[in-house]
Design an enzyme around this catalytic site. Structure first.
Site, PDB file in Angstrom:
ATOM      1  N   ARG A 215       0.967  -1.154   0.011  1.00 48.84           N
ATOM      2  CA  ARG A 215      -0.016  -0.013   0.143  1.00 48.84           C
ATOM      3  C   ARG A 215       0.922   1.386   0.052  1.00 48.84           C
ATOM      4  NH1 ARG A 215      -5.441  -1.449   2.500  1.00 48.84           N
ATOM      5  NH2 ARG A 215      -5.170  -3.981   1.790  1.00 48.84           N
ATOM      6  N   GLU A 217       1.166   4.076   1.750  1.00 50.85           N
ATOM      7  CA  GLU A 217       0.309   4.658   2.465  1.00 50.85           C
ATOM      8  C   GLU A 217       1.072   6.131   2.625  1.00 50.85           C
ATOM      9  OE1 GLU A 217      -2.079   4.568   4.457  1.00 50.85           O
ATOM     10  OE2 GLU A 217      -2.671   2.208   4.037  1.00 50.85           O
ATOM     11  N   ARG A 223       0.865   2.413  12.919  1.00 50.76           N
ATOM     12  CA  ARG A 223       0.153   1.288  12.461  1.00 50.76           C
ATOM     13  C   ARG A 223       0.338   1.108  11.006  1.00 50.76           C
ATOM     14  NH1 ARG A 223      -5.857   2.079  14.185  1.00 50.76           N
ATOM     15  NH2 ARG A 223      -6.577   3.871  13.063  1.00 50.76           N
ATOM     16  N   HIS A 224       0.642   2.094  10.249  1.00 49.55           N
ATOM     17  CA  HIS A 224       0.714   1.964   8.795  1.00 49.55           C
ATOM     18  C   HIS A 224       2.203   1.574   8.123  1.00 49.55           C
ATOM     19  CE1 HIS A 224      -3.249   4.058   9.219  1.00 49.55           C
ATOM     20  NE2 HIS A 224      -3.362   3.485   8.305  1.00 49.55           N
ATOM     21  N   GLU A 360      -8.069  -1.314  14.619  1.00 53.89           N
ATOM     22  CA  GLU A 360      -8.702  -2.518  13.580  1.00 53.89           C
ATOM     23  C   GLU A 360      -7.542  -3.213  13.296  1.00 53.89           C
ATOM     24  OE1 GLU A 360      -9.571  -0.505   9.729  1.00 53.89           O
ATOM     25  OE2 GLU A 360      -8.918  -2.300   8.746  1.00 53.89           O
ATOM     26  N   SER A 363     -10.403  -6.710   8.434  1.00 51.98           N
ATOM     27  CA  SER A 363     -11.841  -6.029   8.036  1.00 51.98           C
ATOM     28  C   SER A 363     -12.171  -7.050   6.991  1.00 51.98           C
ATOM     29  CB  SER A 363     -11.775  -4.893   7.505  1.00 51.98           C
ATOM     30  OG  SER A 363     -11.018  -4.911   6.408  1.00 51.98           O
ATOM     31  N   ARG A 411      -0.250  -6.018  12.844  1.00 51.57           N
ATOM     32  CA  ARG A 411      -1.156  -5.443  13.751  1.00 51.57           C
ATOM     33  C   ARG A 411      -1.586  -6.388  14.866  1.00 51.57           C
ATOM     34  NH1 ARG A 411      -5.261  -1.148  10.807  1.00 51.57           N
ATOM     35  NH2 ARG A 411      -3.517   0.200   9.760  1.00 51.57           N
TER      36      ARG A 411
HETATM   37  P1  AMO Z   1      -8.225  -3.696   4.458  1.00 49.30           P
HETATM   38  O1  AMO Z   1      -7.738  -2.725   3.480  1.00 49.30           O
HETATM   39  O2  AMO Z   1      -8.996  -2.982   5.779  1.00 49.30           O
HETATM   40  O3  AMO Z   1      -8.964  -4.862   4.019  1.00 49.30           O
HETATM   41  O4  AMO Z   1      -6.899  -4.350   4.977  1.00 49.30           O
HETATM   42  C1  AMO Z   1      -7.024  -5.556   5.841  1.00 49.30           C
HETATM   43  C2  AMO Z   1      -6.329  -5.517   6.994  1.00 49.30           C
HETATM   44  O5  AMO Z   1      -5.096  -5.301   6.641  1.00 49.30           O
HETATM   45  C3  AMO Z   1      -4.278  -4.409   7.635  1.00 49.30           C
HETATM   46  N1  AMO Z   1      -3.587  -3.271   6.734  1.00 49.30           N
HETATM   47  C4  AMO Z   1      -2.473  -2.744   7.123  1.00 49.30           C
HETATM   48  N2  AMO Z   1      -1.341  -3.004   8.109  1.00 49.30           N
HETATM   49  C5  AMO Z   1      -0.374  -2.300   8.046  1.00 49.30           C
HETATM   50  N3  AMO Z   1      -0.238  -1.294   7.182  1.00 49.30           N
HETATM   51  C6  AMO Z   1      -1.131  -1.104   6.283  1.00 49.30           C
HETATM   52  N4  AMO Z   1      -1.029   0.215   5.396  1.00 49.30           N
HETATM   53  C7  AMO Z   1      -2.493  -1.514   6.195  1.00 49.30           C
HETATM   54  N5  AMO Z   1      -3.550  -1.688   5.484  1.00 49.30           N
HETATM   55  C8  AMO Z   1      -4.099  -2.393   5.919  1.00 49.30           C
HETATM   56  C9  AMO Z   1      -5.151  -3.909   8.549  1.00 49.30           C
HETATM   57  C10 AMO Z   1      -6.526  -4.184   7.855  1.00 49.30           C
HETATM   58  O6  AMO Z   1      -7.509  -4.504   8.681  1.00 49.30           O
HETATM   59  N6  AMO Z   1      -9.345  -7.097   0.947  1.00 49.30           N
HETATM   60  C11 AMO Z   1      -9.948  -6.644   2.093  1.00 49.30           C
HETATM   61  C12 AMO Z   1     -10.188  -7.505   3.151  1.00 49.30           C
HETATM   62  C13 AMO Z   1     -11.215  -8.289   2.962  1.00 49.30           C
HETATM   63  O7  AMO Z   1     -12.268  -7.868   2.773  1.00 49.30           O
HETATM   64  O8  AMO Z   1     -11.208  -9.512   2.950  1.00 49.30           O
HETATM   65  C14 AMO Z   1      -8.829  -5.562   2.650  1.00 49.30           C
HETATM   66  O9  AMO Z   1      -7.780  -5.664   2.079  1.00 49.30           O
HETATM   67  O10 AMO Z   1      -4.946  -4.888   9.812  1.00 49.30           O
END
Ligand code: AMO
Length: 437
Positions: A215, A217, A223-224, A360, A363, A411
């Protein structure tokens, strides 16, 4: 000929009096004139080399007492039982082989109690990971992966691997990393979303995948990161999203109890206390959470992201009620990706987050499996179903109702261990400011 060598924690009372070979890093040297003590560290812990000057070969004595700290050596000597050391023995060296000399000064200390900035630690991660309490987090992560695979297979899930170089994003354009693919535009996968769903039409009706997710980000937070390990699951023939939630609940309970049983020594090393989250995890709705947050002094409008602060507030309230983990479900459909199913005649959707102590960690939701409704939902989100042709095809020739989740492994680990930063659970983190080492 290979030399049999022993780890510091493998040497037991029966070995007292016999000759062994050990290997490791010279952690500390204390020269007290007539006698020198060296702490040698290996994967399993430390041991003491004791060198009485008069009774040790002069070459061996000279080499070991003057070597730089963190150099790597192989030592052969006799084990002697003693009450003076924690592991109940010491080794009197008779031969030494220097495998590599460490330069001085060291970029950072291994045993010093002074606290080092996270950036310094990450810049010198190979040194940082020499600390057992830092390494233990990764040993624990490995244990979780082991437990996870075993558990999901007993639940009928097949482990799969889907592509990480992809032609289209699934989680919104803002966080896509673009790459060049033989002269064509491509992206690093943000999640296995589209592929795990396509698999639901194949007859493999339960899949899981543990893989990197990328990502772009922009946010620089604890947490990101821009590369994390996503633990994904997808299951077909669900009646409602609660079927998926039950599966995650079972899995997280299994993982945490497994860590508490099998990872006790690692938790001790980290100094972490892990408790079982009280189950069943309560189900809150997005709207209920919004009310909780607004009753606490914020004023978020309907449809707003609950935000870091809001999530924390809900976490505190749930903590007071005795819950570390809880569900937040039925988010506004406008906030959710195209693949999530809308809740009929409402502005909400069949979606959920799993929160762990105010953050979170996962999801998911029920997916829209009816192709015409799915295409409509794409258009509503400003996407062209034509550019998702391959994905759409899997829906047109027999796609069962299905749902799934994505859980951020790091996380989950940092929340479980109560660590302050997601980077503590990533060997070589990638974020906005860090591409090396
Ligand atoms: P989502 O985008 O909420 O859902 O991502 C799922 C989980 O991934 C983790 N996460 C991250 N951890 C660290 N750094 C980040 N930048 C980051 N982005 C996300 C979180 C988050 O809850 N496809 C959907 C899931 C689904 O519906 O099956 C998805 O990617 O813990």
């Amino acid at each position: 000929m290979t030399i049999a060598y022993m780890l510091s924690d493998e040497i037991v009372e029966e070995d007292h009096g016999s000759k062994v070979t050990v290997r490791g890093w010279v952690q500390d040297i204390r020269n007290l004139g007539g006698i020198s003590f060296i702490v040698l560290r290996d994967r399993s812990g430390t041991l003491q080399l004791t060198l009485p000057k008069k009774r040790t070969d002069p070459d061996v004595f000279g080499t070991l007492t003057t070597i730089s700290r963190e150099s790597v050596v192989e030592v052969t000597g006799t084990v002697k039982g003693t009450e003076q050391t924690d592991n109940g023995y010491e080794i009197l060296p008779e031969a030494v082989r220097v495998l590599n000399i460490a330069e001085t000064p060291l970029p950072m200390g291994v045993v010093d109690k002074v606290s080092v900035e996270m950036d310094t630690r990450l810049n010198n991660r190979f040194m940082d990971l020499r600390k057992p309490e830092i390494r233990a987090v990764f040993e624990l992560k490995s244990l979780i992966l082991d437990l996870l695979g075993g558990h999901l297979r007993t639940r009928g899930f097949l482990e799969v691997n889907t592509p990480k170089m992809v032609g289209s994003g699934a989680e919104g354009g803002a966080t896509l990393f673009q790459i060049e693919y033989f002269g064509q535009k491509a992206y690093l996968a943000q999640s296995p979303q589209l592929y795990k769903q396509m698999l639901m039409s194949t007859g493999i009706d339960r899949v899981f995948e543990v893989s990197p997710a990328f990502r772009a980000e922009p946010s620089d937070t604890v947490r990101h990161v821009s590369e994390f390990i996503s633990f994904d699951g997808e299951m077909a023939f669900i009646e409602h999203q609660e079927d998926v939630m039950d599966e995650i609940e079972l899995c997280t309970q299994f993982l945490i109890s497994g860590v508490m049983e099998e990872g006790k020594h690692l938790l001790d090393s980290i100094g972490a206390e892990v408790t079982m989250p009280r189950a069943p995890y309560p189900h809150l709705t997005y709207t209920e959470c919004l009310d909780m947050i607004n009753d606490n002094g914020l004023s978020l409008p309907m449809g707003a992201d609950l935000g870091t602060e809001g999530e924390k507030m809900v976490g505190e309230i749930m903590k007071e009620r005795g819950y570390d983990m809880y569900w937040i479900k039925e988010y506004p459909e406008a906030e959710k990706p195209f693949y999530i199913m809308e809740k009929e005649d409402t502005p909400f959707s069949y979606s959920f987050d799993l929160d762990y102590r105010g953050q979170e960690i996962s999801s998911g939701g029920q997916r829209e499996h009816r192709p015409e409704v799915l295409a409509e939902r794409m258009r509503k989100k400003g996407l062209d179903p034509v550019s998702f042709n391959d994905y759409m095809a899997a829906f047109r020739f027999g796609m069962p109702p299905h749902g799934g989740w994505g859980l951020g492994l790091e996380r989950f680990v940092v929340k479980m261990l109560d660590l302050p930063n997601i980077r503590e659970a990533i060997l070589f983190p990638r974020d906005r400011n860090r591409l090396t080492p």
